[in-house]
Design an enzyme around this catalytic site. Structure first.
Site: not given
Ligand code: 2M8
Length: 459
Positions: A40, A44, A186, A421
């Site tokens: 990520y 976020w 999600d 995570e």
């Molecule tokens: C996850 O969500 C993202 C999309 O927003 C993904 O799967 O790519 C989820 O766990 C969400 O709650 C979290 O904010 C994000 C970043 O940690 O990852």
């Protein structure tokens, strides 16, 4: 399985503290913290709130900077985007990236700077926690933090007004989410019933390449069918200009989540305190918190099973799935005592089996459900952020013993397995991204909590 009798001792606490601070430091990127460097690589929304709560202990300047970076990307209609894209990160490093979302330019923000979805509005709670921490260090710190609060306050209010206004699709006083990603949970089974009515256009996966499968194990991530539905929902919302009018007829997924709405109400309660500091009227927030709480109690509680569920606004039916989001209304201090007791009964039952039974925090889905999945995203694994919220709810309702057991279980798990995570719900093994920011941030907050003399029980 973790050993529930194993106390967290002083050495473990020091290790956990230092490793958590290190994760946060290494995930700092110019003006924000990334949830995880590899998986990520942008900012976020609800991650930023959890992260600020932890940064308050080790780097308050960054805590405020992180929140400000997020709110600088707020849309003119008040929505706070679920991802703020870092222009220094290449388009190909995350999918769906800026080009796919194709968000418009606004104010002094360039086009394609963010997504058009939202996430749970935990930021007022976070801002209040960062302020409280600063204020405990004396008047000068309180003054400086008060200035940060004054900058954030109108923006936090605009976020609440967007969610309680344009997003009240049912007219029942609850905010709807238009995509599972907005819940933050999600791939939760909570969305399966509503998602089954969403068309899955598999050709979208030919046109767009999933990147999550390159950096994470496919057995943990959403299936291709789910992913095609996710993309289709984004395309529909995007092509409608991210407008919220007449959602029930124009959009295939319109759902009220008990967790999202509980956080929405908790934000109003935090705004009561913030308004007090910045010289605004707290009454409007108290009233809005009361209205949202009542709507949650009336519309999202299933008296037959005595559980809270998500509601499909298009069919006006509650989801059959019993998921972690159903435990979150405990965050509402005004929740009727019998509903709070029903949540606690569910939390300590074999479905969520809190520390007393397993030594572990609560899983994201009912352990006894046939579709409980120990690995797949939000369909069984343990996540620290929702357990941290659950513990807050327990404290709000006077379940101090259970709250302390849960705090110890979270700290033990992260100390033993690392700042992952999420975690395997049977073995406690860390899975998903390592060095994950909100796990580290919330570990700091759990460690700093001196309300129960945990260290007196050290081995
Ligand atoms: C996850 O969500 C993202 C999309 O927003 C993904 O799967 O790519 C989820 O766990 C969400 O709650 C979290 O904010 C994000 C970043 O940690 O990852």
């Amino acid at each position: 399985m973790s050993d529930p009798t194993l106390a967290v001792n002083t050495d473990m606490s020091a290790d956990l503290w230092n490793s958590a601070a290190h994760v946060l430091d290494s995930n700092w990127s110019h003006d924000h913290t990334v949830p995880s460097r590899r998986l990520y690589p942008h900012q976020w929304s609800w991650d930023a709130a959890f992260i600020a709560i932890g940064l308050a202990y080790v780097n308050p300047t960054r805590a405020w900077r992180d929140l400000r970076s997020l709110f600088e990307a707020q849309w003119p209609d008040g929505r706070v985007p679920h991802i703020v894209f870092d222009p220094r990160t290449a388009e190909g490093d995350y999918f769906p990236g800026p080009g796919f979302w194709d968000a418009p330019a606004y104010g002094n923000r360039p086009a394609r700077g963010s997504t058009g979805l939202v996430q749970p509005p935990l930021h007022a709670v976070a801002a209040w926690e960062v302020y409280r921490r600063a204020a405990s260090h004396g008047t000068a710190c309180a003054h400086e933090a008060g200035e940060q609060l004054a900058w954030l306050y109108p923006r936090l209010v605009a976020q609440q007004e967007y969610l309680t206004g344009r997003r009240d699709a049912s007219g029942d006083g609850l905010a709807s989410i238009v995509h599972p990603w907005e819940s933050g949970l999600d791939n939760s089974p909570s969305w399966d019933a509503a998602m089954s009515a969403v068309p899955a256009d598999m050709t979208l996966l030919d046109r767009y390449q999933r990147r999550d499968l390159e950096v994470a194990d496919a057995a943990h991530r959403p299936t291709d069918t789910d992913y095609a539905r996710y993309l289709g929902l984004v395309v529909n919302y995007r092509d409608g200009g991210y407008a919220d009018t007449d959602l029930v007829h124009r959009h295939a997924f319109v759902v009220e989540c008990p967790s999202f709405n509980s956080i929405l109400a908790a934000a109003e309660l935090a705004l009561v305190h913030i308004a007090g500091v910045v010289g605004a009227d707290p009454e409007v927030h108290r009233e809005r918190a009361r209205r949202i709480s009542t709507a949650i109690s009336e519309h999202l509680f299933d008296p037959a099973t005595r559980t809270f569920r998500s509601r499909d606004v298009r069919t006006r039916t509650l989801s059959p799935a019993r998921c972690i989001n159903g435990l979150m209304p405990l965050l509402l201090p005004g929740l009727p005592a019998e509903q709070a007791a029903a949540i606690m009964a569910e939390a300590v039952s074999p479905r969520f089996g809190l520390p007393e039974q397993t030594g572990l925090p609560a899983p994201s889905h009912d352990r006894t459900a046939p579709d409980f999945d120990t690995l797949r995203y939000w369909r069984g694994p343990i996540w620290i952020n929702v357990n941290w919220l659950l513990r807050r709810g327990m404290l709000a309702h006077g379940y101090h013993g259970e709250a302390e057991d849960l705090r110890m279980a979270m700290m033990r798990l992260v100390h033993q397995s690392g700042h992952f995570e999420y975690f395997h719900p049977d073995t406690g093994e860390g899975i998903g991204a390592p060095a994950f920011s909100w796990t580290a941030a919330l570990s700091l907050d759990l460690l700093a909590d001196r309300s129960v003399p945990a260290y007196a029980r050290a081995a």
